[in-house]
Design an enzyme around this catalytic site. Sequence first.
Site, PDB file in Angstrom:
ATOM      1  N   SER A 136       0.885  -1.189   0.000  1.00  0.00           N
ATOM      2  CA  SER A 136       0.000   0.000   0.000  1.00  0.00           C
ATOM      3  C   SER A 136       0.904   1.215   0.000  1.00  0.00           C
ATOM      4  O   SER A 136       2.086   1.114   0.379  1.00  0.00           O
ATOM      5  CB  SER A 136      -0.850  -0.019   1.283  1.00  0.00           C
ATOM      6  OG  SER A 136      -1.476   1.232   1.505  1.00  0.00           O
ATOM      7  N   TYR A 149      -1.726  -1.204  10.585  1.00  0.00           N
ATOM      8  CA  TYR A 149      -1.757  -1.386   9.124  1.00  0.00           C
ATOM      9  C   TYR A 149      -0.499  -0.778   8.500  1.00  0.00           C
ATOM     10  O   TYR A 149       0.190  -1.421   7.688  1.00  0.00           O
ATOM     11  CB  TYR A 149      -3.023  -0.721   8.566  1.00  0.00           C
ATOM     12  CG  TYR A 149      -3.239  -0.923   7.083  1.00  0.00           C
ATOM     13  CD1 TYR A 149      -3.701  -2.144   6.596  1.00  0.00           C
ATOM     14  CD2 TYR A 149      -3.005   0.099   6.163  1.00  0.00           C
ATOM     15  CE1 TYR A 149      -3.912  -2.344   5.242  1.00  0.00           C
ATOM     16  CE2 TYR A 149      -3.225  -0.092   4.803  1.00  0.00           C
ATOM     17  CZ  TYR A 149      -3.677  -1.306   4.347  1.00  0.00           C
ATOM     18  OH  TYR A 149      -3.894  -1.506   2.999  1.00  0.00           O
TER      19      TYR A 149
END
Length: 249
Positions: A136, A149
């Site tokens: 990401s 995350y």
Amino acid sequence: MMLAGAHAIVTGGGTGIGAAIARALAAEGAKVSVVGRRLGPLEEVAGEIGGTAISADLSRPEEIDRAFDEARAANGPIKILVNNAGIAPSAPFKRTDSDMWRNVMATNLDAPFHCCKAALGDLLAADAGRIVTIASVAGLEGFAYVAPYVASKHGVVGLMRALAAEYAGTRLTANAVCPGFVDTDIVANAAALIAAKSGMDEEEARAQLARQNKGGTLLSPEDVARVVVELCDPSCNTTGAAITIEDRP
Ligand code: NAP
């Protein structure tokens, strides 16, 4: 077809980005095993592309070994591993407890580690083994309210760089793909949470997330899948890369 007969495992291949990757690899001739927890969506995708659906909780290493054995029994030695499964719960850091931290790490970082280990022998024996991990932009920069995350995605970028360095003298490549916000359930769930907390409607919350992409719109799962297919091309020499994918206005 570029990947004719190659066995590809796509984790989280029943939904969102993983489903788009499974379809795109199958369109290039790959035999695709899709792995996730819910059998329903996996069977839908597998049925569409002539692939194999395997239910497993990848946060449990023993389930990874079992799932990969099932995948091999169905489709032969693994040539492509796409680590895509992931979760993205959000909370302010002071309310992030160790259970949330551990669950995110087990799914987003430990699982790719165990999947790489489970596939490594096949990948090295293959003519041009491929590992692609869906990280990401949160693997390259910080974002608020998603500390586990962000840490896990930085971790998998590091894992890909380490494998690329260690196997530089072989035909195996390992790369991370780092998309901005993509139009999937993860973004829908984040928008619902923002809407519930702030009182704004969900469409506005989605637009607020989309504005964090450089072009101001959400990426599609297919935008990510295209880059994954390029990295899986047997003639592609890219390794150790962390490729950002941004939308274009
Ligand atoms: P998604 O549709 O929610 O996909 C996540 C997939 O992971 C699901 O198919 C889910 O299936 C699977 N999964 C989650 N936990 C699992 C577990 N313990 N064991 C096995 N499978 C598990 O969302 P997505 O956006 O496509 O996410 C795919 C990847 O892209 C994730 O790694 C995410 O971090 C990354 N990403 C997403 C965005 C975005 O904006 N959407 C941006 C950058 C990166 P089950 O629930 O059935 O297990």
